[in-house]
Structure formats: structure tokens, C-alpha cells
Write a protein that holds these residues in place. Sequence first.
Motif, PDB file in Angstrom:
ATOM      1  N   ALA A  82       0.839  -1.209   0.000  1.00  0.00           N
ATOM      2  CA  ALA A  82       0.000   0.000   0.000  1.00  0.00           C
ATOM      3  C   ALA A  82       0.876   1.262   0.000  1.00  0.00           C
ATOM      4  O   ALA A  82       0.611   2.219  -0.729  1.00  0.00           O
ATOM      5  N   GLN A  83       1.919   1.225   0.814  1.00  0.00           N
ATOM      6  CA  GLN A  83       2.838   2.366   0.890  1.00  0.00           C
ATOM      7  C   GLN A  83       3.480   2.639  -0.473  1.00  0.00           C
ATOM      8  O   GLN A  83       3.557   3.781  -0.929  1.00  0.00           O
ATOM      9  N   ILE A 126       4.002   5.897  -5.339  1.00  0.00           N
ATOM     10  CA  ILE A 126       4.099   5.915  -6.812  1.00  0.00           C
ATOM     11  C   ILE A 126       3.053   6.879  -7.391  1.00  0.00           C
ATOM     12  O   ILE A 126       3.352   7.687  -8.270  1.00  0.00           O
ATOM     13  N   ASN A 127       1.841   6.814  -6.845  1.00  0.00           N
ATOM     14  CA  ASN A 127       0.794   7.729  -7.316  1.00  0.00           C
ATOM     15  C   ASN A 127       1.172   9.185  -7.061  1.00  0.00           C
ATOM     16  O   ASN A 127       0.994  10.046  -7.922  1.00  0.00           O
ATOM     17  N   ALA A 128       1.695   9.443  -5.863  1.00  0.00           N
ATOM     18  CA  ALA A 128       2.089  10.823  -5.523  1.00  0.00           C
ATOM     19  C   ALA A 128       3.190  11.305  -6.469  1.00  0.00           C
ATOM     20  O   ALA A 128       3.161  12.446  -6.956  1.00  0.00           O
ATOM     21  N   ALA A 129       4.143  10.433  -6.741  1.00  0.00           N
ATOM     22  CA  ALA A 129       5.255  10.810  -7.630  1.00  0.00           C
ATOM     23  C   ALA A 129       4.729  11.110  -9.029  1.00  0.00           C
ATOM     24  O   ALA A 129       5.127  12.091  -9.662  1.00  0.00           O
ATOM     25  N   ARG A 130       3.812  10.255  -9.499  1.00  0.00           N
ATOM     26  CA  ARG A 130       3.266  10.492 -10.852  1.00  0.00           C
ATOM     27  C   ARG A 130       2.544  11.842 -10.920  1.00  0.00           C
ATOM     28  O   ARG A 130       2.669  12.578 -11.891  1.00  0.00           O
ATOM     29  N   MET A 147      13.872   4.405  -5.524  1.00  0.00           N
ATOM     30  CA  MET A 147      14.869   3.762  -4.646  1.00  0.00           C
ATOM     31  C   MET A 147      14.185   3.019  -3.498  1.00  0.00           C
ATOM     32  O   MET A 147      14.445   1.842  -3.265  1.00  0.00           O
ATOM     33  N   SER A 148      13.290   3.731  -2.791  1.00  0.00           N
ATOM     34  CA  SER A 148      12.671   3.094  -1.613  1.00  0.00           C
ATOM     35  C   SER A 148      11.794   1.911  -2.035  1.00  0.00           C
ATOM     36  O   SER A 148      11.795   0.859  -1.394  1.00  0.00           O
ATOM     37  N   THR A 149      11.067   2.052  -3.144  1.00  0.00           N
ATOM     38  CA  THR A 149      10.180   0.971  -3.592  1.00  0.00           C
ATOM     39  C   THR A 149      10.986  -0.262  -3.998  1.00  0.00           C
ATOM     40  O   THR A 149      10.613  -1.392  -3.654  1.00  0.00           O
TER      41      THR A 149
END
Length: 382
Positions: A286-287, A292-296, A328-330
Motif C-alpha cells: 500500500a505504501q 508511486i501515485n504521488a510521484a506520478r 529507490m525506496s520501492t
Amino acid sequence: MIDFNLSEEQQALQSMAREFALKEMRPNAAKYDKGDEFPEEIMKKAFEAGFMTCNIPQEYGGGGLSELDIAIISEELAAGCAGMFTTIMATSLAFIPILLFGTDEQKETFLIPFTKKKGFASFCLTEREAGSDAGATKTRAVRDADHYVINGSKCFITNGGIADLYVVFALTDPEKGIRGVSAIVVPRETPGMVIGKEEDKLGHRASNTTELFFEDVRVPVANLLAKEGMGFIVAMKTLDKTRASVGAAGVGVARTALEYAVDYAKTRKQFGKPVALFQNTGFKLAQMAMEINAARHLVWHAAWLMDQGKPCGKESAMAKCFGSDVAMSTTIEALQLFGGYGYMRDYPMEKLMRDAKLLQIYEGTNEIQRLVISREVIGPIK
Ligand code: COS
């Protein structure tokens, strides 16, 4: 008005880029990651599909795509293979100084050939002593009648060994420091252009990175972009435009890692059930999805600002910094989810993690992005 719908054309572009990434790039990513061979055939197909020249306006024979279109494509291609994406992106990066500051004649001379035949280009800013401090360029360009004579060297140059055209930042007036830097186009065949060693990199191993040496390289004054002394501004304005696409690549890499992680978590059983059913796994996925959505959204917003002709330096830096940090974190978390398998080269996770790292470094380290953002956030201090 805010509209999150992609137009029909954008959906078609997205599907085309996704199909290319899944059919041509991803199945070959591990092979070219070995770094022994350049993905020539795939780049030929990328050229034929229009990805290499999509930022060149249609009047010069390119795709004439908007920044948002390019962000959409960048995410897809990087989701296929970040190294191959880098070769394509670095070529369009080198076109931007010409697009932003070139005369019509320069655009015709330097860009049209790329729309007719596959070729690569290089943006040559970084030097050994001028990395984050890009204005500390030492490479010299001395005027000699109607030519410049360039001497010096550049390092970490993407496409350095394969480019047909280089946009080189060199000092024309050393007394003036940053205001003495100029941007000059150097064709590959110019005598005195020496390709240095190819770097052996941690990631993006499908891409070519070399040193470059300029030994009395003579180019016509007609190859100067903008005016003498404007080179630093040319570089900064170029990077303002392109950094968002590195953020898009971060989204692509992270998305691939998440996709693999979800598949694995649903099929891998431990303690009698799929690991996806453990709350710790679900929360981690979920994180990843949230970031990813926020980055997009940061990437698309920066691209939208560019398409509106609005200032975008801060937003482009935010998109680059956040998008690559999320990559990186993902990839680290997704690799962890794979446990021991994630660490093995037979699985795709370790490559994604290695590829993510460079996104935090190139086109300005994330420390530089934070500097750019913080300067705007803080503003003038009395
Ligand atoms: N757009 C237009 N002008 C800009 C600009 C921008 N985005 N950024 C800086 N400038 C101008 C400034 O306004 C200033 O002009 P004046 O002298 O007229 O005031 C001049 O350029 C110098 O700017 P500044 O004082 O901010 O320069 P710094 O030496 O402090 O460096 C950073 C600025 C750190 C932002 C710059 O060196 C940088 O981006 N470094 C990273 C380089 C990089 O990304 N390398 C990656 C390799 S290329 S793939």
C-alpha cells in the motif's frame, strides 16, 4: 479546471509505449544489463516508433509531443528498462538546448537529420571538477576568426561513445566565470573529438557512458547556441525541462518493482498462506502504491506547467527528486519482500534497485534538487 483524464491520443501513446516496453525492452533487459553489448536493434525499433525524436516539433520532422505526452512515454519506457530509456532520454535532452535557444537554421541543420535516420546525441556539461558545481567548467572554447577551438574534457557523458552530435558547454570568457560559459554544438566527425573509456556502471548498463576529450576541436561560430556567455542559462533552462522526465522514469521503475512484488506476494506461500495475506506485506504494498501515485502526480503537474509555458524549475526538481527517491525506496522494499530470491541475479529485483540509484544522481543529484527547491521556498532573505 482540473482534469485527470488522458486524451484519446495520450491513451494511445501510453498503450504504444507500454507495448514496446513489454515486447522489446523488458524481455531483453537482463541480457543488455550484462553490459557487453549495446541494444542497437531495440534502439532502431525505438527510432522507428518515434520515441527518439518525439520532442522535436513536427515542422522539423519530429513527433511534436507535449511535455505531458513525453512524461507518459518516459514512465512506460523506464518501466521496460531504465538503461535503454536513458539512451533515448539523453538524446532528447541534447536536443533541448537547440530547441530552446537555436535559430531556425540551427534547428534545421542539427535536428532534421535525427528525424530521418537513427542517431544519438549527448549533453556535455559535467567535468571532473564541475559536477554539482556545473558553472565551474574548465573546458575552453577560444575564438579564432570564424571558428571556436575547443580544448578540455567531460566525464560521465551518456551516449558519449555513440553520439552523432554533442552539445558542449565550454568557457569562452574565463574572467566571467559562470557568465563566461557558452553552449556549442559539435558534430561527431569533427577532428580532435576523442572518446575516452566507457564507464563500467552499477546500473543502466544498457546505456553508454564515457569520458570525452577535446583536442583542438574546431567548429564554426555558427554552432554557438544563444549568445556567448549564455551557456549556463542554456544548461539550467534545459535541465528545468528535462528533470521531470527523470521523475517519470522513477515512477516507471517503481511501478515495475511493485508489479513484481504483488505477483510474488500472491503466489509465494509461507506459514500456510500467500505472503500477501500478512498485514505487514499488504501495508508495504500500500505504501509503495501510494508513493508511486504521488510521484506520478508531481511529474504530470511539472509537465503540465511546462506545456502551459509557466515557470517549472521548482516543480520539475520536486518531480525528479521525489520520483527517484520513490524508485529507490520501492525497489529496496520490493526486493526485501522477495527475500533471498530478490538478491539473486536470476530475479529482476536487484537490477531495478541498481537502476533506481542512478535516477537519484544524474541530471543533478537529489541534493541539488533540494537546493533548487529550498531556494525557491525560502526566497530572498533581507
Ligand atoms: N533558469 C534560468 N536561470 C538560472 C537558473 C534557471 N533554472 N538557475 C540559475 N540561473 C541563473 C541565475 O539566475 C544566475 O544568474 P545571474 O548571475 O544573472 O543572477 C546564474 O544562473 C547563476 O545561478 P546560481 O547563482 O544559482 O548558480 P550556482 O552556482 O549557485 O548553481 C545550481 C546553481 C547548483 C542549481 C546549478 O549549478 C546546478 O543545477 N547544478 C547541477 C548540475 C547538474 O544538474 N548536472 C547534471 C549533469 S547534466 S545531465
